[in-house]
Structures are given as C-alpha cells and as structure tokens.
Enzyme design. Structure first.
Site, PDB file in Angstrom:
ATOM      1  N   GLU A 314       1.600  -4.945  -7.418  1.00 49.41           N
ATOM      2  CA  GLU A 314       1.955  -5.673  -6.189  1.00 49.41           C
ATOM      3  C   GLU A 314       1.410  -7.099  -6.244  1.00 49.41           C
ATOM      4  O   GLU A 314       0.906  -7.631  -5.261  1.00 49.41           O
ATOM      5  CB  GLU A 314       1.417  -4.949  -4.954  1.00 49.41           C
ATOM      6  CG  GLU A 314       1.891  -3.520  -4.814  1.00 49.41           C
ATOM      7  CD  GLU A 314       1.316  -2.806  -3.607  1.00 49.41           C
ATOM      8  OE1 GLU A 314       0.267  -3.258  -3.092  1.00 49.41           O
ATOM      9  OE2 GLU A 314       1.901  -1.810  -3.167  1.00 49.41           O
ATOM     10  N   CYS A 398       1.609   0.121   5.435  1.00 42.22           N
ATOM     11  CA  CYS A 398       1.154  -1.169   5.963  1.00 42.22           C
ATOM     12  C   CYS A 398       2.295  -2.005   6.521  1.00 42.22           C
ATOM     13  O   CYS A 398       2.115  -2.749   7.496  1.00 42.22           O
ATOM     14  CB  CYS A 398       0.420  -1.952   4.879  1.00 42.22           C
ATOM     15  SG  CYS A 398       1.356  -2.163   3.341  1.00 42.22           S
TER      16      CYS A 398
END
Length: 654
Positions: A314, A398
């Site tokens: 990520e 998230c």
C-alpha cells in the site's frame, strides 16, 4: 481542559477553514451524496461493526481468550471515524436517532477506559501486558489519534464534552508515557495520525501541551538509534535491518525529500508537518512539506489524484511507476491528500494546492464509494478487465468511515479565512491560535460548491451565497453581503483546468489582479453585491510523462475537475481498442441511470487486418466510431465490465 461554548461559536479544527456551522451546503451535486451518507452509509457502517463478536461487542469488554474473531488492533479507529462522521452530520442535520447511537457508543468507550486513562480494546482484552511495546506495528497511537478527532468533532457538533473528557484523560496518559523522561521516551507512532489529531485538540482546548506532544512525535522520527529498532530488540532479542522507510522514519522529517513507504501513513504525517509549520512558523518544516509535495504531485500521483501505487505494501513506488490495472491508489490515501492539500494551500496562499485537492476529491475519493453509498473500493485502479467490484465492507475497514467523515466535513474545504497566523501572511511567533483570536481580513473561495457562508469581520459580519453547477459547467454566481460597509478582499480560485475566465461585479466586467492562482477583488462591500464568474470548461486530452510506461501511446480525457473513463457497457468497441484523436466535437448528455453527464466524442476502434491472428506484421486499421465516457468516480455502478481511463492515442496509430 478548556472548551467553553463561546469558544465553539467560531471554532474550526483545520487552520483557515470556516466552521461547519458557518457553512450550509445546498449543492445539487454534493448534497445528495451527503444525504446518502447521512441516511444510508452511517447506519450501514454501524450495522457492519455491530455484527456479533466485532467492533461494538469488543467495546463491551465481553471478549474471552480463544473466541473468534479476536479484537483487531485497529477496530477502535473504525468506531472513532464513524463517530466523527456522525458528529459532523449532526452539526448540520440534527437527528435524534443518530445522536442516541453516538451517545451509546460514547458510553461504551467510557466503560472500556481503564483506571489510568488507557483506552484500546485490543490491548485491554487480548494483550494487556504488551501496551506500548510495538509502536511500529500495533496502531495504538493511530487509534488514539482517531479517538481524538472524534472527540473534537463531537464536542463541536453537540457542545457536550463527555467524549472529550474520556479522550483527554487518555491523551494525558500518553503525554506522561511519551514525555522526555517517561517510560517510552523517544517513542513515536508507526502509523502516523495522532500528530494531526493533537493539533486539532490544541486548537479546541487552547492547551499548548498537546501541540508540544505532536511536535515531539514529529521530531523523533528518523533519529538514531531508531526507537523501532530498540523496541524490537527489547521485544524479541533480535533486530532487523529495516531502514523504516515504510514508516517514514528513515530520516528526520526535515531532511526527507522523497515520498516513500505506506501512502496513508505518509499523507497523515505530511498533514501534521504542515499543521505544525503553520502553528509554529517552522520554516524547515514548511520547506520539507513543499519538497515532498513536489515529489508526490510531479512524479507519483495518478491523474485521478490517487497516490500509492504499490499493492503489496500500500505504498509509494519509484518515480513514474503508476501502473493502471494493478496500481493501488487507496481511497484513504486520496482522502489524506485532500487533508494535506488544504493545509498547504492555507500555509502558502497558493491555489495550486487546491487544484490537487479538487482533483483528488472529485476523482480519487468519490470513486471509493458506490453511488448508493453501500459498497466501497479499497483501492482504485485506472483500468479493469471486468473482474472488479466494490465490497460492502472489509476486514480492514478504514476506507468506508473515512469516506463518510470527509463528505460530512465538506464545509471545511470550500472557503478559507485569513486567521492571521498563516506563515504565508505573517512571521509573528504565534502558538495555538483559535479563530476567536482573529477577525478575518481575507475570504478565499477555494471550491465552487453551492452554499452559504458567514464569517465575522472587524465591524460586523459578512455572508456569501454561492450558486454553482460544478462539475458540469463553469458558471458561478456569488452574492456577497456585509452587515455594514466593509473593506475586504475576496479571492476566487481560477482552476488550472480553466483555459480562460471572465468576471463581472454587479453586471460590470472587471479585470481582477491575479495572485498565486486567485483572482483578487478588494473593495468596500455593501449589501448584496453580485459577483459573476465564468470559467471556460473545455473537454481536453491529457498525456502522461513519457516515463510513465503504462500510459505510453495513450491519452486521458478531462472536463473541468473530472477525469473520465470508458466502460464496456457504453461502447461497442472493446475498451483496449478505443483510440481518441481529438475532443473538438465532444458533447454531453444526461445519463438518468447514473445521474450525471456523460461525454460523447469521435473515436476510432483499432482492429487487426486479420482478426484471427494474435500477431501481425501490419499495423492496426482504424474504424471510425463514437465513444461514450463517464466520470471516473461513477465506474462500476452498473455491474462488472472492462474500464480504462487511459485510452489509445489515435494520432500515434496513424
């Protein structure tokens, strides 16, 4: 803790931003999306976290060893972001049912708090003897940061300090633990977030010690010996050869000149660095922010405003490494870029930062949720073979509440005021100023979103009523009113995508002074002054730097703030075969199913002279066709199908 209602009357947690309650959004584009978040997304997210054994059950402290699922290290942050989004919504739309749900959650948080102020369900239940022993990986301070942001938002929305009291007890514990003479002296977060949250808390409470704690966390990053190495040795007896680039802890922050590591962590860190540069007038921090900004936006940002191209971690990849189909561009990273851009614009007074904010908001952020607000993308590729679809939830959730908290706080990003403590306007040493300390002398319109806003001036108050049909056309009307004749500067952003503009005041054409990308109007304002701005909104082709290999021989299409894409459902030709020559005959039509304007333009379909052959010694032939493109944010709302932002450049095929 200081938090009086009189202070809340004009409080904003973001530097230069107008308070949520000072702005009313009435926009035909954004208001329906915000209503979907309020009426669907928030309850949907609450239901997901209320599944047996999940977030809310963990808060009840009922989990026993051996039960599954085990309370995760970041569950508290999901709940906190949901509270923040719900609180933002309550600030503009009172809702007894939602307020009751928030109050019940705060009760659970208060009940889960330990006697010393500690508040983290994972460590309290699963690893009570391992507090603060793995800051690099275990998200304790990250979760605390989101709890702080939730408390700030809830206090402002409701006037209640119940959650704020819980959170400040926790922060006071953190302050002691991470003091220079505390048990975790030298420690700092592995996942940045608490730093920017502490600046918000300092702005709300006028407590400079919270600002100082944020400063300690920032200043400790990259120091040698590495705190992460020391804690790893204490925890395992061994030490890896990690340089901690992934955590942006490889060098002191003022020496960092390239965006590396986990993209969301980086965005939150850079936002906090800008916050502190504004609050403390730290020139070296500002310089580092500008250097990092240039690296991100000129070498590592997708045309959609997405950042972080590497799926495995990520993270940021090398310069110009921006793969389309297998890129990452996490929704949370685009949201973080919006936060950072807002601070950079206020710190420098330059519109180019809002240009990036707008790009990320309309493209990289909006694509993260379906049009009905009930499913989400975690990553946002710019090309799909037709196998991608959004999900109602994630194991690492998230993005959904992060999306909700951004859309419910949109008011913060439309306008800005000169608080008098921006490094762009002052070199005076000021610390932790609040909006109550200053009267605005400059009002800036950053985003063209239909809304009403009011703000105090030295001799009364001023108000703007803005009417806009963005992102579909560039005509903006503003009615500016003053309670009494007031000398004041109004700055209007002229977006980089606008090839030209015209401006009229009370029907008379004017040529304003231009500064830093803003048209500046300085005059004595009376009641109901009409300002008419017309921005040229052309359909244009965009080419990537030749070093972006995935985009070689291709073009993207933009119109105003929107990036467009071609979807399989709209086009007869296979998506990889569509070639665009120019946009001179582009037109738009309204798509009732999607509720948006789609683009139609002349194109060509590249075909082999022998369709049966996999390879050929002859160049493809081009057949005239008409391509239909939709805004990138709306892709994958009509079932699965191939999609691409970057399409063949017909001129390269001739």
């Amino acid at each position: 803790m200081i938090c009086e209602r009189s202070h809340l009357s004009f409080f904003s947690p973001l530097p230069g931003a107008l308070p949520l309650k000072s702005v009313t959004v009435t926009d035909d584009f954004w208001s329906p999306r915000r209503e979907i978040v309020r009426t669907r997304s928030l309850s949907h997210q609450q239901a997901q976290m209320s599944e047996p054994g999940h977030h809310f059950d963990a808060l009840k402290m009922a989990w026993k060893p051996g039960q599954t699922p085990e309370p995760h290290i970041f569950w508290d942050s999901d709940i906190a972001k949901w509270i923040e989004a719900a609180s933002n919504s309550l600030a503009s739309h009172p809702d007894p049912t939602l307020e009751k749900a928030v109050d019940s959650t705060i009760e659970l948080l208060a009940g889960a708090q330990q006697d010393d102020g500690y508040l983290n369900t994972h460590f309290t239940l699963v690893e009570p003897d391992k507090r603060w022993t793995n800051l690099r990986d275990q998200h304790e301070l990250y979760c605390a940061g989101h709890l702080i942001e939730a408390a700030v938002a809830h206090t402002y929305a409701t006037g209640s300090t119940k959650l704020l009291g819980v959170v400040t007890r926790y922060v006071d514990l953190i302050d002691r633990v991470f003091a220079d003479d505390g048990p975790c002296s030298g420690g700092y977060p592995g996942h940045e977030e608490i730093e920017l949250a502490l600046v918000k808390l300092a702005r709300l409470t006028n407590q400079t010690r919270y600002l100082e704690l944020a400063q300690r966390f920032i200043d400790r990053r990259g120091q040698k010996p590495s705190y992460f190495a020391l804690e790893e040795r204490a925890r395992t007896g061994m030490q890896s050869d990690d340089t901690y680039e992934y955590h942006q802890a490889h060098r002191p922050v003022r020496e960092q000149d390239e965006a590396v590591g986990h993209a969301v962590r980086a965005m939150y860190l850079y936002t906090a660095m800008a916050d502190l540069a504004i609050a403390t007038h730290d020139q070296r921090l500002r310089d580092a922010c500008e250097t990092l900004w240039n690296d991100v936006t000129t070498r590592k940002m997708y045309v959609t405003g997405g950042v972080g191209s590497e799926p495995a971690l990520e993270s940021f990849g090398p310069a110009y490494h921006l793969p389309n189909e297998h890129g990452y561009a996490e929704t949370c990273a685009a949201i973080g870029l919006v936060f950072w851009a807002q601070r950079m614009a206020y710190m420098t007074g330059q519109a180019r930062y809002i240009d990036v904010l707008e790009r990320a908001l309309y493209n990289g952020v909006l694509s993260g949720a379906s049009l009905d607000g009930m499913s989400y993308f975690y990553d946002n590729p710019l090309e799909s073979d037709g196998t991608r679809s959004r999900s109602p939830w994630f194991g690492c959730a998230c993005c959904p509440p992060n999306f909700a908290r951004l859309l419910t706080s949109l008011e913060h990003f439309i306008y800005s005021i000169d608080e008098g403590d921006s490094p762009a306007t002052s070199t005076e040493d000021t610390t932790c100023h609040t909006a109550d300390d200053h009267k605005a002398e400059v009002m800036t319109v950053n985003l063209y979103i239909s809304s009403e806003a009011s703000w105090p001036v030295a001799n009364g108050a001023m108000k703007i009523q803005q009417t806009s049909n963005m992102p579909w056309d560039g005509h903006v009307n503003l009615t500016v009113s003053a309670s009494s004749p007031t000398e004041h500067m109004l700055r209007l952003r002229i977006p980089q995508w606008a090839s030209s503009f015209t401006l009229a005041i009370n029907g008379e054409s004017v040529t304003p002074a231009m500064r830093d990308g803003y048209a500046c109007i300085e005059r004595t304002w009376h009641d109901s002054t009409q300002v008419d701005l017309r921005l040229a909104m052309d359909t244009t082709r965009v080419w990537a730097n030749p070093r972006v290999g995935d985009c070689a021989g291709k073009v993207a299409i933009e119109r105003g703030p929107l990036v467009y894409c071609a979807e399989e459902i709209d086009n007869d030709a296979p998506i990889p075969c569509i070639a665009i020559a120019d946009c001179s005959d582009a037109d738009t039509s309204f798509n009732n199913e999607l509720g948006l304007y789609e683009l139609h333009l002349s194109a060509a379909a590249a075909t082999s002279s022998d369709n049966a052959a996999l390879y050929s010694h002859h160049s493809p032939s081009l057949t005239s066709t008409r391509a239909t493109l939709v805004p990138y944010y709306a892709w994958n709302n009509r079932g699965q199908g191939a999609m691409a932002v970057w399409l063949l450049d017909a001129e390269r095929l001739r």
